[in-house]
Design an enzyme around this catalytic site. Structure first.
Site, PDB file in Angstrom:
ATOM      1  N   ASP A  13     -62.605 -75.050 -30.710  1.00  0.00           N
ATOM      2  CA  ASP A  13     -63.457 -75.909 -31.557  1.00  0.00           C
ATOM      3  C   ASP A  13     -63.129 -75.779 -33.043  1.00  0.00           C
ATOM      4  O   ASP A  13     -63.973 -76.034 -33.896  1.00  0.00           O
ATOM      5  CB  ASP A  13     -64.951 -75.598 -31.340  1.00  0.00           C
ATOM      6  CG  ASP A  13     -65.346 -75.582 -29.883  1.00  0.00           C
ATOM      7  OD1 ASP A  13     -65.050 -76.581 -29.204  1.00  0.00           O
ATOM      8  OD2 ASP A  13     -65.919 -74.585 -29.417  1.00  0.00           O
ATOM      9  N   GLY A  40     -62.259 -80.926 -25.709  1.00  0.00           N
ATOM     10  CA  GLY A  40     -62.319 -82.184 -26.449  1.00  0.00           C
ATOM     11  C   GLY A  40     -61.783 -82.054 -27.845  1.00  0.00           C
ATOM     12  O   GLY A  40     -62.182 -81.167 -28.596  1.00  0.00           O
ATOM     13  N   HIS A  41     -60.844 -82.900 -28.211  1.00  0.00           N
ATOM     14  CA  HIS A  41     -60.342 -82.947 -29.578  1.00  0.00           C
ATOM     15  C   HIS A  41     -60.977 -84.140 -30.288  1.00  0.00           C
ATOM     16  O   HIS A  41     -60.836 -85.279 -29.846  1.00  0.00           O
ATOM     17  CB  HIS A  41     -58.813 -83.052 -29.587  1.00  0.00           C
ATOM     18  CG  HIS A  41     -58.144 -81.765 -29.238  1.00  0.00           C
ATOM     19  ND1 HIS A  41     -56.781 -81.595 -29.227  1.00  0.00           N
ATOM     20  CD2 HIS A  41     -58.655 -80.556 -28.896  1.00  0.00           C
ATOM     21  CE1 HIS A  41     -56.499 -80.348 -28.889  1.00  0.00           C
ATOM     22  NE2 HIS A  41     -57.614 -79.716 -28.675  1.00  0.00           N
ATOM     23  N   GLN A 224     -58.307 -75.414 -26.745  1.00  0.00           N
ATOM     24  CA  GLN A 224     -59.120 -74.198 -26.858  1.00  0.00           C
ATOM     25  C   GLN A 224     -58.633 -73.331 -28.036  1.00  0.00           C
ATOM     26  O   GLN A 224     -58.174 -73.856 -29.035  1.00  0.00           O
ATOM     27  CB  GLN A 224     -59.126 -73.413 -25.535  1.00  0.00           C
ATOM     28  CG  GLN A 224     -59.956 -74.082 -24.466  1.00  0.00           C
ATOM     29  CD  GLN A 224     -59.115 -74.723 -23.387  1.00  0.00           C
ATOM     30  OE1 GLN A 224     -57.910 -74.639 -23.344  1.00  0.00           O
ATOM     31  NE2 GLN A 224     -59.782 -75.412 -22.487  1.00  0.00           N
TER      32      GLN A 224
END
Length: 423
Positions: A13, A40-41, A224
């Site tokens: 994140d 998620g990017h 990650q």
């Protein structure tokens, strides 16, 4: 020919998607090398927020080719929805996105296995996102998995059935209550497989080799963060792949001596999602303020992120393991308004002060030792040059650079691609 690598240095994140998006114009190929659709990017530009799960973050740039490498695990259902979500942006997906035949497939029963395994652990849960990623990597290392290339085989459905039947037997073994309609899940799965077949599958290691020979510039994108690496992270509260620099070599088939720059991304503070140790975690109003201002919620899972001061012991460890050559500090703007800032420079580990990241960082063994810094009040989000930044922030940045012995080249002061200061 350039092969550079970009990865996160904390528990994920960190804002990798934004930086890949910022850097993409410098590269011919953006290649994702590990992880699955739980990572998620987030990219934000032109007033629109985009969340990518499997597709590399260069998909919005006109010239870049995006490669999903062999180290990635793909959920066809999630992947199809992601492609459908991009339809309104007039992106030529077939031309801009290619997939390694050696990438493994996440089956519906992998997700069910994930849920059954986590439910069986009770209070000992590791905080799985229940996307089926762990079980898929288990099948990969257990030499049972199905890969993208298997879709092209005439007996693909028979191979699928054999593995799915095995999974159902394993689900029954866990002895937990699990409600599901496998027939419905499989219908959706095979419909998605048909959509995936419209894209080009490649032997990615050969593709990457020929691209290097042709002088193409390549940016390898990790998911990650380094502290979630299955070998070097806070095991067992980790992901199932190698999130560190070595994962780019095994996840794309690129030789180690081809990698030039290693861009390390970190937040100006620290966050973590899910279970696991977190030495600098804050449980007070300061931590709550970081979470609120930083909008610290998972881009895919929506889970609230735990927040704390910057952990320089862990960060130094990640820099060393990855061979980082350039640093990029994200979310500097979130720290505006605090009277005092802290950076953890050492741990008190079982009664002794240490400056390295030990085998066990559970709170009963580790207490952070802090150095304090004066805060700043200015709003950073409209600043465009390093010179404009408050002197207190510059002191904060320069201390980190000195301790890590690596330059910070980018300071992010907001989510938009324009809110990026080059140093």
């Amino acid at each position: 020919m350039t092969v550079d690598l970009l990865l996160g240095l904390q528990w994920g994140d960190e804002g990798k998607g934004k930086i890949v998006d910022v850097l993409t114009s410098n590269y011919d190929i953006i290649a994702r090398f590990q992880g699955g659709p739980n990572a998620g990017h987030t990219l934000e530009f032109d007033g629109i927020k985009h969340v990518l799960r499997t597709i590399p973050s260069g998909i919005f740039h006109k010239s870049a080719v995006n490669v999903i490498g062999n180290g990635v695990v793909i959920d066809p259902v999630v992947f199809q929805k992601e492609i459908e979500g991009l339809a309104k942006f007039n992106i030529d997906i077939k031309k801009k996105l290619i997939i390694s035949r050696k990438a493994h497939l996440i089956l519906p029963t992998h997700r069910l296995l994930d849920a059954a395994s986590e439910a069986s652990k009770g209070k000992a849960k590791i905080g799985s996102t229940l996307k089926g990623i762990g079980p898929t990597y288990m099948d990969k290392t257990g030499r049972n998995g199905l890969r993208v290339g298997d879709i092209e085989l005439e007996d693909f459905k028979e191979r699928y059935r054999a593995l799915a039947d095995k999974h159902e037997a394993m689900i029954a073994f866990y002895g937990v209550e699990l409600q599901y309609n496998l027939e419905e899940l499989e219908t959706e799965f095979f419909e998605s497989i048909e959509e995936i077949k419209k894209l080009d599958f490649i032997d990615s290691e050969e593709y990457m080799y020929q691209a290097q020979k042709a002088g193409k510039s390549i940016l390898c994108e990790g998911a990650q963060g380094s502290l979630l690496d299955v070998d070097f992270g806070t095991y067992p509260f980790v992901t199932s792949s190698n999130t560190t620099a070595a994962g780019a070599c095994t996840g794309l088939g690129i030789a180690p001596n081809r990698i030039k720059e290693v861009y390390g991304i970190f937040k100006a503070y620290t966050t973590r999602v899910g279970s696991g140790p977190f030495p600098t975690e804050l449980f007070d109003e300061v931590g709550a303020a970081m979470a609120k201002v930083g909008n610290e919620f998972g881009s895919v899972t929506g889970r609230a992120r735990r927040c704390g001061w910057l952990d320089l012991v862990a960060l130094k460890y990640a820099v060393q393991v990855n061979g980082v050559t350039q640093l990029m500090m994200m979310k500097g703007d979130v720290l505006s308004g605090f009277d005092t800032l802290k950076i953890c420079t050492e741990y008190n580990y079982k009664g002794k002060n240490i400056a390295h990241f030990p085998y066990n960082v559970e709170e009963e063994n580790v207490a952070p030792i802090y150095k304090e810094f004066k805060g700043w009040k200015q709003d950073l989000t409209g600043m465009t040059t390093y010179e404009e930044l408050p002197v207190e922030l510059k002191e904060y940045i320069e201390f980190i650079e000195k301790e890590l012995e690596v330059p910070i080249k980018i300071v992010s002061v907001g989510p938009d691609r324009k809110q990026t200061i080059l140093k």
